[in-house]
Design a protein around this motif. Structure first.
Motif, mmCIF file in Angstrom:
data_model
loop_
_atom_site.group_PDB
_atom_site.id
_atom_site.type_symbol
_atom_site.label_atom_id
_atom_site.label_comp_id
_atom_site.label_asym_id
_atom_site.label_seq_id
_atom_site.Cartn_x
_atom_site.Cartn_y
_atom_site.Cartn_z
ATOM 1 N N PHE A 8 0.848 -1.194 0.000
ATOM 2 C CA PHE A 8 0.000 0.000 0.000
ATOM 3 C C PHE A 8 0.880 1.238 0.000
ATOM 4 O O PHE A 8 1.880 1.299 0.699
ATOM 5 C CB PHE A 8 -0.878 0.071 1.262
ATOM 6 C CG PHE A 8 -1.831 -1.087 1.438
ATOM 7 C CD1 PHE A 8 -2.167 -1.919 0.388
ATOM 8 C CD2 PHE A 8 -2.408 -1.319 2.676
ATOM 9 C CE1 PHE A 8 -3.050 -2.976 0.563
ATOM 10 C CE2 PHE A 8 -3.287 -2.367 2.871
ATOM 11 C CZ PHE A 8 -3.610 -3.204 1.808
ATOM 12 N N GLN A 9 0.418 2.233 -0.740
ATOM 13 C CA GLN A 9 1.154 3.491 -0.776
ATOM 14 C C GLN A 9 0.158 4.641 -0.789
ATOM 15 O O GLN A 9 -0.822 4.595 -1.550
ATOM 16 C CB GLN A 9 1.992 3.513 -2.056
ATOM 17 C CG GLN A 9 3.051 4.539 -2.031
ATOM 18 C CD GLN A 9 4.058 4.349 -3.164
ATOM 19 O OE1 GLN A 9 3.957 3.398 -3.943
ATOM 20 N NE2 GLN A 9 4.995 5.247 -3.264
ATOM 21 N N GLY A 10 0.378 5.639 0.059
ATOM 22 C CA GLY A 10 -0.494 6.834 0.058
ATOM 23 C C GLY A 10 -1.841 6.581 0.718
ATOM 24 O O GLY A 10 -2.807 7.281 0.435
ATOM 25 N N LEU A 11 -1.905 5.591 1.599
ATOM 26 C CA LEU A 11 -3.179 5.266 2.252
ATOM 27 C C LEU A 11 -3.195 5.841 3.672
ATOM 28 O O LEU A 11 -2.366 5.449 4.514
ATOM 29 C CB LEU A 11 -3.357 3.746 2.295
ATOM 30 C CG LEU A 11 -4.579 3.230 3.075
ATOM 31 C CD1 LEU A 11 -5.877 3.694 2.444
ATOM 32 C CD2 LEU A 11 -4.543 1.702 3.162
ATOM 33 N N ALA A 65 -0.127 12.982 0.019
ATOM 34 C CA ALA A 65 0.126 12.212 -1.213
ATOM 35 C C ALA A 65 -0.831 12.639 -2.323
ATOM 36 O O ALA A 65 -1.901 13.189 -2.075
ATOM 37 C CB ALA A 65 -0.022 10.719 -0.940
ATOM 38 N N GLU A 66 -0.436 12.370 -3.532
ATOM 39 C CA GLU A 66 -1.265 12.705 -4.696
ATOM 40 C C GLU A 66 -2.204 11.560 -5.064
ATOM 41 O O GLU A 66 -3.195 11.746 -5.747
ATOM 42 C CB GLU A 66 -0.364 13.009 -5.906
ATOM 43 C CG GLU A 66 0.280 14.390 -5.863
ATOM 44 C CD GLU A 66 -0.763 15.472 -5.628
ATOM 45 O OE1 GLU A 66 -1.691 15.585 -6.447
ATOM 46 O OE2 GLU A 66 -0.659 16.186 -4.606
ATOM 47 N N ALA A 67 -1.827 10.350 -4.646
ATOM 48 C CA ALA A 67 -2.616 9.175 -5.053
ATOM 49 C C ALA A 67 -2.487 8.077 -4.009
ATOM 50 O O ALA A 67 -1.566 8.099 -3.195
ATOM 51 C CB ALA A 67 -2.098 8.652 -6.385
ATOM 52 N N LEU A 68 -3.439 7.178 -4.054
ATOM 53 C CA LEU A 68 -3.292 5.987 -3.224
ATOM 54 C C LEU A 68 -3.257 4.766 -4.136
ATOM 55 O O LEU A 68 -3.990 4.686 -5.121
ATOM 56 C CB LEU A 68 -4.403 5.923 -2.173
ATOM 57 C CG LEU A 68 -5.703 5.161 -2.330
ATOM 58 C CD1 LEU A 68 -5.469 3.682 -2.113
ATOM 59 C CD2 LEU A 68 -6.694 5.655 -1.302
ATOM 60 N N THR A 69 -2.358 3.859 -3.806
ATOM 61 C CA THR A 69 -2.225 2.640 -4.603
ATOM 62 C C THR A 69 -2.245 1.439 -3.659
ATOM 63 O O THR A 69 -1.538 1.436 -2.653
ATOM 64 C CB THR A 69 -0.859 2.623 -5.338
ATOM 65 O OG1 THR A 69 -0.633 3.900 -5.884
ATOM 66 C CG2 THR A 69 -0.843 1.596 -6.442
ATOM 67 N N ARG A 85 -5.679 1.926 -8.104
ATOM 68 C CA ARG A 85 -5.029 3.206 -7.866
ATOM 69 C C ARG A 85 -6.064 4.308 -8.010
ATOM 70 O O ARG A 85 -6.915 4.265 -8.893
ATOM 71 C CB ARG A 85 -3.928 3.379 -8.916
ATOM 72 C CG ARG A 85 -3.137 4.650 -8.776
ATOM 73 C CD ARG A 85 -2.051 4.630 -9.868
ATOM 74 N NE ARG A 85 -1.579 5.969 -10.134
ATOM 75 C CZ ARG A 85 -0.663 6.580 -9.400
ATOM 76 N NH1 ARG A 85 -0.125 5.961 -8.372
ATOM 77 N NH2 ARG A 85 -0.284 7.806 -9.703
ATOM 78 N N ARG A 86 -6.009 5.275 -7.094
ATOM 79 C CA ARG A 86 -6.928 6.418 -7.182
ATOM 80 C C ARG A 86 -6.098 7.677 -7.021
ATOM 81 O O ARG A 86 -5.479 7.895 -5.976
ATOM 82 C CB ARG A 86 -7.985 6.313 -6.081
ATOM 83 C CG ARG A 86 -8.851 7.538 -5.918
ATOM 84 C CD ARG A 86 -9.775 7.714 -7.113
ATOM 85 N NE ARG A 86 -10.945 8.502 -6.788
ATOM 86 C CZ ARG A 86 -10.956 9.837 -6.750
ATOM 87 N NH1 ARG A 86 -9.877 10.533 -7.031
ATOM 88 N NH2 ARG A 86 -12.083 10.461 -6.444
ATOM 89 N N HIS A 87 -6.078 8.483 -8.077
ATOM 90 C CA HIS A 87 -5.347 9.748 -8.027
ATOM 91 C C HIS A 87 -6.271 10.815 -7.461
ATOM 92 O O HIS A 87 -7.481 10.792 -7.704
ATOM 93 C CB HIS A 87 -4.860 10.129 -9.432
ATOM 94 C CG HIS A 87 -3.799 11.176 -9.415
ATOM 95 N ND1 HIS A 87 -4.087 12.507 -9.269
ATOM 96 C CD2 HIS A 87 -2.452 11.067 -9.473
ATOM 97 C CE1 HIS A 87 -2.949 13.189 -9.256
ATOM 98 N NE2 HIS A 87 -1.950 12.338 -9.377
ATOM 99 N N ARG A 88 -5.704 11.747 -6.697
ATOM 100 C CA ARG A 88 -6.525 12.783 -6.068
ATOM 101 C C ARG A 88 -7.351 13.569 -7.097
ATOM 102 O O ARG A 88 -8.489 13.920 -6.855
ATOM 103 C CB ARG A 88 -5.585 13.749 -5.327
ATOM 104 C CG ARG A 88 -6.251 14.662 -4.351
ATOM 105 C CD ARG A 88 -5.234 15.520 -3.643
ATOM 106 N NE ARG A 88 -4.468 14.815 -2.614
ATOM 107 C CZ ARG A 88 -4.968 14.448 -1.426
ATOM 108 N NH1 ARG A 88 -6.202 14.726 -1.126
ATOM 109 N NH2 ARG A 88 -4.224 13.821 -0.552
ATOM 110 N N LYS A 89 -6.745 13.816 -8.279
ATOM 111 C CA LYS A 89 -7.437 14.667 -9.261
ATOM 112 C C LYS A 89 -8.272 13.880 -10.270
ATOM 113 O O LYS A 89 -9.066 14.460 -10.998
ATOM 114 C CB LYS A 89 -6.397 15.510 -10.014
ATOM 115 C CG LYS A 89 -5.637 16.453 -9.093
ATOM 116 C CD LYS A 89 -5.216 17.726 -9.821
ATOM 117 C CE LYS A 89 -4.491 18.666 -8.873
ATOM 118 N NZ LYS A 89 -3.049 18.356 -8.772
ATOM 119 N N ALA A 90 -8.086 12.581 -10.302
ATOM 120 C CA ALA A 90 -8.834 11.797 -11.294
ATOM 121 C C ALA A 90 -10.177 11.397 -10.713
ATOM 122 O O ALA A 90 -10.318 11.233 -9.506
ATOM 123 C CB ALA A 90 -8.040 10.551 -11.668
#
Ligand SMILES: Nc1ncnc2c1ncn2[C@@H]1O[C@H](COP(=O)(O)OP(=O)(O)OP(=O)(O)O)[C@@H](O)[C@H]1O
Ligand SMILES: [Mg+2]
Length: 371
Positions: A8-11, A65-69, A85-90
């Motif tokens: 996990f990254q950015g969670l 973070a900009e995204a969570l993966t 993956r979920r990007h903050r802006k997407a």
């Protein structure tokens, strides 16, 4: 199939996490606010494409973070990697299974059957019918593959009928066409739900018996329309009242599971601990039925298992988890309360989440904790 790796990254508050879970029981302990529920949330996002804590997945992205993966890997030869993956802006999720980009969350849900037992699980007893319908349909979906298509067709027919109702076109020729479609697929859905209930009930009774013998607990499926009448007649004769309400009042979209004890809603009679055991029995039975009918196993996410349960009932609960072949992630604030609940031959892995120097949550194998 168990997961043998989670990255996990950015969670939320969690530092980059690289976890090698064991195939059976995984215990996660740590102080309040360290990130235990976030770890379960990550697995939930991986399996369902959504969080159980927020409707807005971007709220689960770490503030910095900009995204969570979230990545996972199934044991196998070769192993199957997959991730979300979920990007903050997407606005959209990016889902990959074995390197392929996937558009439908249903494929993820099918891949990773998950059952969550946390404080929200009480909603099964006390909340709106939608929670119980979701529970029911999870079971039907994983056992009957034609369910999803039938459900999409019901949704489509309902949408068209409701649009005609709202525009006052109740005598429009297309009304009969959509009602005909709605009736056909509603009956299919009802038949699948009934079949599933018939298989589920004995499993549920047996599971509950091993957890909390309760005389007279009644679990009844209600199909969402008057049991004595045909749906076709209900729709045709109910057009005017449906028009006044602005939507279709009866149909499979109103189905429910009634859970009663002594002729009253169970939630009004049972203690909090008893409610947790009934909800747990429902969720364990889902996994048992899935195992029995498809050979597949669920992954259980159990947040704060000890809460509300005394030692005897914790042991009974864990006894069921041991008898099933599922992979389990269990959290608790106190490490000690979870460790003596297992047979000596059960494979148990232990992890600890602690606050790092920067205040983030850091996960370590239990014997490497720095506290
Ligand atoms: N988007 C975010 N970015 C960074 N940190 C966050 C975010 N959302 C929540 N947090 C923090 O993450 C931390 C972990 O919360 P979590 O609910 O996972 O803890 P927990 O270990 O389950 O605690 P408890 O034992 O109280 O249930 C909390 O301190 C919370 O304030
Ligand atoms: Mg928590």
């Amino acid at each position: 199939m168990p997961l043998d790796r989670l990255v996990f990254q950015g969670l939320r508050n969690l530092e980059i996490l690289d976890l090698r879970p064991g195939p059976r029981i995984n215990l996660v302990s740590g102080p309040n606010g360290s990130g235990k529920t976030s770890l379960l949330e990550g697995i939930h996002i991986l399996g369902m494409g959504r969080s159980f804590r927020t409707r807005q997945l971007r709220h689960a992205i770490c503030h910095d973070a900009e995204a969570l993966t979230v990545h996972g890997r199934f044991v196998g030869d070769p192993p199957t990697p997959f991730g979300v993956r979920r990007h903050r802006k997407a606005s959209e999720l990016e889902i990959r299974i074995a390197g392929e980009r996937i558009n439908r969350i249903a494929e993820l849900v099918d891949l990773l059957p998950l059952q969550l037992i946390n404080s929200d699980a009480f909603r099964l007893l006390e909340g709106a019918p939608s929670a119980r319908r979701e529970f029911l349909d999870w079971g039907v979906f994983h056992v009957k593959h034609e369910f999803l298509d039938a459900w999409h067709r019901v949704r489509r027919a309902l949408k068209h009928r409701n649009a005609l109702l709202r525009h006052g076109r109740i005598h429009d020729a297309s009304m009969s066409v959509w009602e005909h479609e709605l009736v056909h697929w509603s009956e299919r859905i009802d038949a699948m739900r009934r079949d599933w209930m018939a298989a589920f009930l004995p499993v549920f009774e047996n599971t509950l018996d091993g957890l909390l013998p309760l005389q007279g607990l009644e679990l009844r499926y209600s199909r969402g329309w008057d049991a004595r009448r045909e749906l076709a007649d209900i729709l045709r004769l109910g057009r005017e009242t449906d028009r006044q309400m602005g939507f279709t009042q009866q149909g499979p979209q109103r189905a429910d599971l009634r859970i009663r004890l002594a002729r009253r809603p169970a939630v009004e009679v049972l203690s909090r601990g008893q409610q947790k055991l009934v909800v747990s029995a429902l969720k364990l039975s889902q996994g048992r039925l899935l195992e029995a009918s498809t050979g597949r196993t669920c992954i259980y996410l159990i947040d704060d298992l000890p809460a509300e349960l005394d030692g005897h009932h914790r042991r009974a609960f864990c006894g069921w988890l041991e008898r099933m072949h599922c992979q389990v992630f269990i959290t608790s604030v106190e490490h000690g309360v979870l460790t003596d609940l297992w047979r000596s031959d059960t494979s148990v892995e232990m992890f600890h989440v602690e606050h790092s120097e920067k205040g983030a949550g850091r996960l370590l194998p239990f014997d490497r904790q720095t506290l």
